[in-house]
Design a protein around this motif. Structure first.
Motif, mmCIF file in Angstrom:
data_model
loop_
_atom_site.group_PDB
_atom_site.id
_atom_site.type_symbol
_atom_site.label_atom_id
_atom_site.label_comp_id
_atom_site.label_asym_id
_atom_site.label_seq_id
_atom_site.Cartn_x
_atom_site.Cartn_y
_atom_site.Cartn_z
ATOM 1 N N GLU A 166 -0.460 -3.129 -9.275
ATOM 2 C CA GLU A 166 -0.433 -4.613 -9.146
ATOM 3 C C GLU A 166 -1.088 -5.128 -7.941
ATOM 4 O O GLU A 166 -1.106 -6.234 -7.642
ATOM 5 C CB GLU A 166 0.964 -5.237 -8.924
ATOM 6 C CG GLU A 166 1.790 -4.708 -10.159
ATOM 7 C CD GLU A 166 3.354 -5.008 -9.905
ATOM 8 O OE1 GLU A 166 3.878 -4.988 -8.738
ATOM 9 O OE2 GLU A 166 4.142 -4.668 -10.932
ATOM 10 N N HIS A 167 -1.881 -4.242 -7.244
ATOM 11 C CA HIS A 167 -2.866 -4.594 -6.299
ATOM 12 C C HIS A 167 -2.124 -5.085 -4.776
ATOM 13 O O HIS A 167 -2.574 -5.728 -4.137
ATOM 14 C CB HIS A 167 -3.778 -5.866 -6.503
ATOM 15 C CG HIS A 167 -4.905 -5.231 -7.725
ATOM 16 N ND1 HIS A 167 -5.573 -3.972 -7.341
ATOM 17 C CD2 HIS A 167 -4.896 -5.391 -9.088
ATOM 18 C CE1 HIS A 167 -6.256 -3.903 -8.687
ATOM 19 N NE2 HIS A 167 -5.766 -4.676 -9.517
ATOM 20 N N LYS A 168 -0.674 -4.784 -4.764
ATOM 21 C CA LYS A 168 -0.055 -4.994 -3.678
ATOM 22 C C LYS A 168 -0.472 -3.807 -2.396
ATOM 23 O O LYS A 168 -0.419 -4.355 -1.485
ATOM 24 C CB LYS A 168 1.305 -4.920 -3.774
ATOM 25 C CG LYS A 168 2.100 -6.064 -4.658
ATOM 26 C CD LYS A 168 3.497 -6.004 -4.890
ATOM 27 C CE LYS A 168 4.066 -6.897 -5.897
ATOM 28 N NZ LYS A 168 5.457 -6.628 -6.253
ATOM 29 N N VAL A 169 -0.785 -2.775 -2.772
ATOM 30 C CA VAL A 169 -1.167 -1.712 -2.054
ATOM 31 C C VAL A 169 -2.773 -1.604 -2.350
ATOM 32 O O VAL A 169 -3.261 -1.250 -3.574
ATOM 33 C CB VAL A 169 -0.714 -0.420 -2.056
ATOM 34 C CG1 VAL A 169 -1.233 0.793 -1.246
ATOM 35 C CG2 VAL A 169 0.694 -0.621 -1.775
ATOM 36 N N THR A 170 -3.843 -1.979 -1.417
ATOM 37 C CA THR A 170 -5.000 -2.078 -1.552
ATOM 38 C C THR A 170 -5.990 -0.801 -1.091
ATOM 39 O O THR A 170 -7.251 -0.747 -1.264
ATOM 40 C CB THR A 170 -5.705 -3.298 -1.331
ATOM 41 O OG1 THR A 170 -5.405 -3.300 0.016
ATOM 42 C CG2 THR A 170 -5.097 -4.379 -1.824
ATOM 43 N N GLU A 213 -3.097 2.145 4.145
ATOM 44 C CA GLU A 213 -1.622 1.646 3.963
ATOM 45 C C GLU A 213 -0.492 2.444 3.585
ATOM 46 O O GLU A 213 0.530 2.551 4.291
ATOM 47 C CB GLU A 213 -1.758 0.342 2.982
ATOM 48 C CG GLU A 213 -2.430 -0.739 3.266
ATOM 49 C CD GLU A 213 -2.382 -1.813 2.216
ATOM 50 O OE1 GLU A 213 -1.551 -2.065 1.840
ATOM 51 O OE2 GLU A 213 -3.752 -2.486 2.137
ATOM 52 N N ILE A 214 -0.910 3.525 2.757
ATOM 53 C CA ILE A 214 0.166 4.520 2.396
ATOM 54 C C ILE A 214 0.291 5.509 3.640
ATOM 55 O O ILE A 214 1.534 5.749 3.993
ATOM 56 C CB ILE A 214 -0.429 5.428 1.032
ATOM 57 C CG1 ILE A 214 -0.672 4.457 -0.134
ATOM 58 C CG2 ILE A 214 0.494 6.343 0.755
ATOM 59 C CD1 ILE A 214 -1.355 4.930 -1.169
ATOM 60 N N PHE A 215 -0.713 5.892 4.095
ATOM 61 C CA PHE A 215 -0.604 6.813 5.368
ATOM 62 C C PHE A 215 0.095 6.205 6.452
ATOM 63 O O PHE A 215 0.934 6.929 7.065
ATOM 64 C CB PHE A 215 -2.066 7.110 5.886
ATOM 65 C CG PHE A 215 -2.793 8.123 4.766
ATOM 66 C CD1 PHE A 215 -1.965 8.817 4.048
ATOM 67 C CD2 PHE A 215 -4.097 7.929 4.715
ATOM 68 C CE1 PHE A 215 -2.944 9.666 3.153
ATOM 69 C CE2 PHE A 215 -4.757 8.741 3.749
ATOM 70 C CZ PHE A 215 -4.197 9.680 3.004
ATOM 71 N N HIS A 216 -0.204 4.762 6.930
ATOM 72 C CA HIS A 216 0.458 4.069 7.980
ATOM 73 C C HIS A 216 2.052 3.962 7.826
ATOM 74 O O HIS A 216 2.913 3.880 8.437
ATOM 75 C CB HIS A 216 0.043 2.789 8.374
ATOM 76 C CG HIS A 216 -1.578 3.088 8.837
ATOM 77 N ND1 HIS A 216 -1.562 4.012 10.089
ATOM 78 C CD2 HIS A 216 -2.921 2.789 8.670
ATOM 79 C CE1 HIS A 216 -2.923 3.877 10.635
ATOM 80 N NE2 HIS A 216 -3.641 3.241 9.521
ATOM 81 N N SER A 217 2.395 3.908 6.404
ATOM 82 C CA SER A 217 3.712 3.488 6.007
ATOM 83 C C SER A 217 4.461 4.774 5.911
ATOM 84 O O SER A 217 5.889 4.883 5.742
ATOM 85 C CB SER A 217 3.868 2.649 4.878
ATOM 86 O OG SER A 217 3.357 3.611 3.678
ATOM 87 N N GLY A 218 3.850 6.084 5.924
ATOM 88 C CA GLY A 218 4.551 7.277 5.651
ATOM 89 C C GLY A 218 4.833 7.553 4.373
ATOM 90 O O GLY A 218 5.827 8.323 4.345
ATOM 91 N N ARG A 219 4.553 6.833 3.240
ATOM 92 C CA ARG A 219 4.873 7.063 2.063
ATOM 93 C C ARG A 219 4.462 8.309 1.496
ATOM 94 O O ARG A 219 3.150 8.565 1.770
ATOM 95 C CB ARG A 219 4.811 5.956 1.208
ATOM 96 C CG ARG A 219 5.276 4.820 1.694
ATOM 97 C CD ARG A 219 5.196 3.556 1.078
ATOM 98 N NE ARG A 219 5.805 3.107 -0.482
ATOM 99 C CZ ARG A 219 5.643 2.373 -1.232
ATOM 100 N NH1 ARG A 219 4.753 1.479 -0.872
ATOM 101 N NH2 ARG A 219 6.329 2.198 -2.244
ATOM 102 N N ARG A 220 4.917 9.140 0.348
ATOM 103 C CA ARG A 220 4.359 10.278 -0.101
ATOM 104 C C ARG A 220 3.525 9.648 -1.541
ATOM 105 O O ARG A 220 4.206 8.941 -2.365
ATOM 106 C CB ARG A 220 5.645 11.216 -0.507
ATOM 107 C CG ARG A 220 5.318 12.355 -1.111
ATOM 108 C CD ARG A 220 6.059 13.286 -1.214
ATOM 109 N NE ARG A 220 5.774 14.540 -1.941
ATOM 110 C CZ ARG A 220 6.664 15.569 -2.159
ATOM 111 N NH1 ARG A 220 7.794 15.185 -2.199
ATOM 112 N NH2 ARG A 220 6.214 16.446 -2.931
#
Length: 124
Positions: free
Chosen positions: A30-34, A38-45
């Motif tokens: 949905e292009h909310k994460v571009t 952003e994934i690395f900074h939020s700590g998501r897997r």
């Protein structure tokens, strides 16, 4: 048997045909994460390799090692192949993956998928 060959994946990934299985995958579609940062900074897997395909389109992979592994059973020897692969975009992102399978090609493709899910940022 040691093989070192660098491949560039043909960019045949189509984000419109992809059905994401995770919340992060839906956000990428949905292009909310571009960006992958952003994934690395939020700590998501990263749990889907297609996320990396969508955010890093110019990724290459190199087969570092292919080896034969065996185990002894009661009747005979069971043989599998183990592949170790490194993926990266030559711009500060790298991942390492390993996998075993009965066939070499299947082991390499599974290792590529594992490496994409284990991608990390590297300071250059």
């Amino acid at each position: 048997m040691n093989i070192r060959v660098r491949y560039t994946e043909e960019n045949t990934f189509n984000i419109n045909e992809w059905e994401p299985r995770t919340v992060l995958g839906r956000e990428v579609k949905e292009h909310k994460v571009t960006s992958i940062e952003e994934i690395f900074h939020s700590g998501r897997r990263i749990e889907e390799s297609e996320i990396v395909d969508a955010l890093l389109p110019n990724i290459t992979f190199e087969v570092v090692e292919i080896s034969s592994v065996q185990r002894m059973t009661k009747n005979n020897r069971k043989q599998k192949y183990r592949a170790t692969v490194v993926v990266g975009d030559m711009n500060g992102h790298v991942g390492v993956g390993a996998a075993k399978d009965i066939e070499v090609k299947a082991a390499i493709s599974s290792a590529i998928t594992n490496a994409k899910m284990n991608i990390i940022p590297v300071v250059i």
